[in-house]
Design a protein around this motif. Structure first.
Motif, PDB file in Angstrom:
ATOM      1  N   ALA A 167     -76.201 106.299  57.340  1.00  0.00           N
ATOM      2  CA  ALA A 167     -77.096 105.157  57.565  1.00  0.00           C
ATOM      3  C   ALA A 167     -76.949 104.094  56.487  1.00  0.00           C
ATOM      4  CB  ALA A 167     -78.543 105.635  57.628  1.00  0.00           C
ATOM      5  N   PHE A 168     -76.426 104.480  55.324  1.00  0.00           N
ATOM      6  CA  PHE A 168     -76.281 103.527  54.224  1.00  0.00           C
ATOM      7  C   PHE A 168     -75.233 102.457  54.543  1.00  0.00           C
ATOM      8  CE2 PHE A 168     -75.032 102.166  49.895  1.00  0.00           C
ATOM      9  CZ  PHE A 168     -76.293 101.830  49.405  1.00  0.00           C
ATOM     10  N   LEU A 169     -74.381 102.711  55.541  1.00  0.00           N
ATOM     11  CA  LEU A 169     -73.422 101.689  55.969  1.00  0.00           C
ATOM     12  C   LEU A 169     -74.145 100.423  56.419  1.00  0.00           C
ATOM     13  CD1 LEU A 169     -70.830 103.799  58.005  1.00  0.00           C
ATOM     14  CD2 LEU A 169     -70.465 102.711  55.781  1.00  0.00           C
ATOM     15  N   ALA A 170     -75.391 100.576  56.864  1.00  0.00           N
ATOM     16  CA  ALA A 170     -76.171  99.416  57.305  1.00  0.00           C
ATOM     17  C   ALA A 170     -76.363  98.420  56.177  1.00  0.00           C
ATOM     18  CB  ALA A 170     -77.529  99.869  57.837  1.00  0.00           C
ATOM     19  N   VAL A 171     -76.432  98.914  54.937  1.00  0.00           N
ATOM     20  CA  VAL A 171     -76.570  98.015  53.783  1.00  0.00           C
ATOM     21  C   VAL A 171     -75.318  97.159  53.647  1.00  0.00           C
ATOM     22  CG1 VAL A 171     -76.769  97.933  51.263  1.00  0.00           C
ATOM     23  CG2 VAL A 171     -78.156  99.537  52.577  1.00  0.00           C
ATOM     24  N   GLY A 172     -74.156  97.757  53.904  1.00  0.00           N
ATOM     25  CA  GLY A 172     -72.903  97.028  53.773  1.00  0.00           C
ATOM     26  C   GLY A 172     -72.664  95.991  54.847  1.00  0.00           C
ATOM     27  N   ILE A 173     -73.144  96.255  56.052  1.00  0.00           N
ATOM     28  CA  ILE A 173     -72.880  95.328  57.161  1.00  0.00           C
ATOM     29  C   ILE A 173     -74.063  94.410  57.459  1.00  0.00           C
ATOM     30  CG2 ILE A 173     -71.253  96.931  58.211  1.00  0.00           C
ATOM     31  CD1 ILE A 173     -73.397  97.619  60.278  1.00  0.00           C
ATOM     32  N   ALA A 174     -75.187  94.619  56.772  1.00  0.00           N
ATOM     33  CA  ALA A 174     -76.403  93.849  57.077  1.00  0.00           C
ATOM     34  C   ALA A 174     -76.178  92.350  56.959  1.00  0.00           C
ATOM     35  CB  ALA A 174     -77.545  94.291  56.167  1.00  0.00           C
ATOM     36  N   ARG A 175     -75.505  91.931  55.896  1.00  0.00           N
ATOM     37  CA  ARG A 175     -75.309  90.498  55.674  1.00  0.00           C
ATOM     38  C   ARG A 175     -74.442  89.886  56.771  1.00  0.00           C
ATOM     39  NH1 ARG A 175     -71.413  86.248  54.336  1.00  0.00           N
ATOM     40  NH2 ARG A 175     -72.719  84.569  53.519  1.00  0.00           N
ATOM     41  N   TYR A 176     -73.433  90.635  57.226  1.00  0.00           N
ATOM     42  CA  TYR A 176     -72.545  90.125  58.268  1.00  0.00           C
ATOM     43  C   TYR A 176     -73.251  90.084  59.622  1.00  0.00           C
ATOM     44  CZ  TYR A 176     -69.048  90.742  54.661  1.00  0.00           C
ATOM     45  OH  TYR A 176     -68.353  90.652  53.481  1.00  0.00           O
ATOM     46  N   LEU A 177     -74.081  91.079  59.897  1.00  0.00           N
ATOM     47  CA  LEU A 177     -74.874  91.046  61.129  1.00  0.00           C
ATOM     48  C   LEU A 177     -75.867  89.886  61.095  1.00  0.00           C
ATOM     49  CD1 LEU A 177     -75.666  94.836  61.706  1.00  0.00           C
ATOM     50  CD2 LEU A 177     -74.051  93.397  62.967  1.00  0.00           C
ATOM     51  N   PHE A 178     -76.458  89.664  59.932  1.00  0.00           N
ATOM     52  CA  PHE A 178     -77.412  88.579  59.751  1.00  0.00           C
ATOM     53  C   PHE A 178     -76.738  87.235  60.033  1.00  0.00           C
ATOM     54  CE2 PHE A 178     -79.560  85.415  57.109  1.00  0.00           C
ATOM     55  CZ  PHE A 178     -80.902  85.658  57.359  1.00  0.00           C
ATOM     56  N   ALA A 179     -75.607  86.983  59.373  1.00  0.00           N
ATOM     57  CA  ALA A 179     -74.892  85.717  59.542  1.00  0.00           C
ATOM     58  C   ALA A 179     -74.361  85.570  60.960  1.00  0.00           C
ATOM     59  CB  ALA A 179     -73.745  85.625  58.533  1.00  0.00           C
ATOM     60  N   GLY A 180     -73.857  86.672  61.522  1.00  0.00           N
ATOM     61  CA  GLY A 180     -73.309  86.609  62.880  1.00  0.00           C
ATOM     62  C   GLY A 180     -74.375  86.308  63.923  1.00  0.00           C
ATOM     63  N   SER A 181     -75.561  86.880  63.739  1.00  0.00           N
ATOM     64  CA  SER A 181     -76.632  86.636  64.709  1.00  0.00           C
ATOM     65  C   SER A 181     -77.100  85.182  64.654  1.00  0.00           C
ATOM     66  CB  SER A 181     -77.809  87.575  64.443  1.00  0.00           C
ATOM     67  OG  SER A 181     -78.454  87.267  63.214  1.00  0.00           O
ATOM     68  N   LEU A 182     -77.126  84.602  63.438  1.00  0.00           N
ATOM     69  CA  LEU A 182     -77.528  83.197  63.320  1.00  0.00           C
ATOM     70  C   LEU A 182     -76.478  82.278  63.921  1.00  0.00           C
ATOM     71  CD1 LEU A 182     -79.120  83.024  59.757  1.00  0.00           C
ATOM     72  CD2 LEU A 182     -80.171  83.591  61.959  1.00  0.00           C
ATOM     73  N   TRP A 183     -75.207  82.611  63.698  1.00  0.00           N
ATOM     74  CA  TRP A 183     -74.125  81.822  64.315  1.00  0.00           C
ATOM     75  C   TRP A 183     -74.249  81.863  65.836  1.00  0.00           C
ATOM     76  CZ3 TRP A 183     -70.135  83.686  67.528  1.00  0.00           C
ATOM     77  CH2 TRP A 183     -69.133  82.767  67.816  1.00  0.00           C
ATOM     78  N   TRP A 184     -74.545  83.019  66.392  1.00  0.00           N
ATOM     79  CA  TRP A 184     -74.665  83.158  67.842  1.00  0.00           C
ATOM     80  C   TRP A 184     -75.863  82.374  68.371  1.00  0.00           C
ATOM     81  CZ3 TRP A 184     -71.880  84.035  71.819  1.00  0.00           C
ATOM     82  CH2 TRP A 184     -72.443  84.437  73.042  1.00  0.00           C
ATOM     83  N   ARG A 185     -76.964  82.385  67.632  1.00  0.00           N
ATOM     84  CA  ARG A 185     -78.137  81.611  68.037  1.00  0.00           C
ATOM     85  C   ARG A 185     -77.818  80.114  68.073  1.00  0.00           C
ATOM     86  NH1 ARG A 185     -83.318  83.513  68.091  1.00  0.00           N
ATOM     87  NH2 ARG A 185     -84.108  81.471  67.464  1.00  0.00           N
ATOM     88  N   GLN A 186     -77.110  79.633  67.057  1.00  0.00           N
ATOM     89  CA  GLN A 186     -76.756  78.212  67.007  1.00  0.00           C
ATOM     90  C   GLN A 186     -75.829  77.831  68.156  1.00  0.00           C
ATOM     91  OE1 GLN A 186     -75.319  78.189  62.915  1.00  0.00           O
ATOM     92  NE2 GLN A 186     -77.070  76.960  62.282  1.00  0.00           N
TER      93      GLN A 186
END
Length: 251
Positions: A167-186
């Protein structure tokens, strides 16, 4: 990356990207030469392949970052930017240990040393930029990208070494998921709001790096490291969710 795809970028962007990539390659080559000398039997092919993949990803991140900041005319490289590039080189070499664990002995400390260099120099590049009056948009954004890649590679290494839960992998990918979701919203024409300041963001980032560093060191051991990374996982992810709710207007 093909010549045709590179041709879509402005000449100054391609030049800066070439300079940064050359710096990355030189620093990585130096580090690998030292490891090759110390590692009995030499470095495994798997190690070198993963390092090459990490280098390619970093080079792409540098290219995109330079291109995005070129419109503001702040793509000039500074001493502080050079330190950030050195951090990226340390992370690229660190990635090789995902595929090949170091032999027992002094080299057991190599992953922890590389991570420490990449994390500790985060304070150095910023301090140099402020002291010399050479703060740039490129330097600031590149620093953020390298920070994210440090945590990404470090979290994978901690999990594959058995020193952190999956589950700690979520810490590593969190920033990329965050940025990717905002890009998709835009892209869909949805609202994206400015991220507000937070007194928790940087301390939590530092806490995540500390947890990763402990996990990839030979001490204090996997039992303690798994407990620490599990505890750190919760507030870090809660903070990302909180930030996401703010920027999407759902807070």
């Amino acid at each position: 990356m093909s010549d045709d795809s590179l041709a879509t970028f402005r000449p100054d962007v391609r030049r800066r990207w070439g300079e940064a990539t050359a710096g990355l390659l030189c620093a990585v080559f130096l580090a690998i030469t030292v490891l090759e000398h110390l590692w009995a039997g030499g470095l495994a092919l798997e190690f070198l392949v993963v390092v090459a993949v990490a280098l390619a990803l970093e080079s792409l991140l540098v290219l995109v970052t330079i291109d995005r900041t070129s419109v503001s005319g702040t793509t000039t490289f500074t001493l502080a930017t050079g330190v950030t590039i050195a951090r990226a080189a340390a992370v690229a070499v660190l990635a090789g240990f995902v595929a090949t664990r170091p032999p027992s002995g002094p080299l057991e400390w190599a992953p922890g040393a590389l991570f420490a260099v990449a994390a500790a120099l985060d304070a150095v590049d910023g301090a140099i930029a402020r002291t010399t009056g050479t703060e740039t948009d490129l330097g600031a954004r590149l620093d953020v990208e390298v920070d994210a890649f440090v945590v990404f590679v470090g979290s994978i290494l901690a999990v594959t070494a058995g020193a952190a839960p999956v589950a700690f992998l979520a810490v590593g990918i969190a920033r990329y998921l965050f940025a990717g979701s905002l890009w998709w919203r835009q892209r869909r024409g949805r609202d994206v709001f400015e991220l507000p300041p937070s007194r928790f963001r940087r301390p939590l980032g530092a806490l995540a790096m500390l947890a990763i560093w402990l996990a990839i060191l030979p001490v204090p051991g996997h039992g303690v490291s798994r407990a620490v990374t599990t505890i750190v996982l919760v507030p870090v992810l809660v903070n990302f969710v909180r930030d996401w709710l703010f920027v999407t207007g759902r807070d």
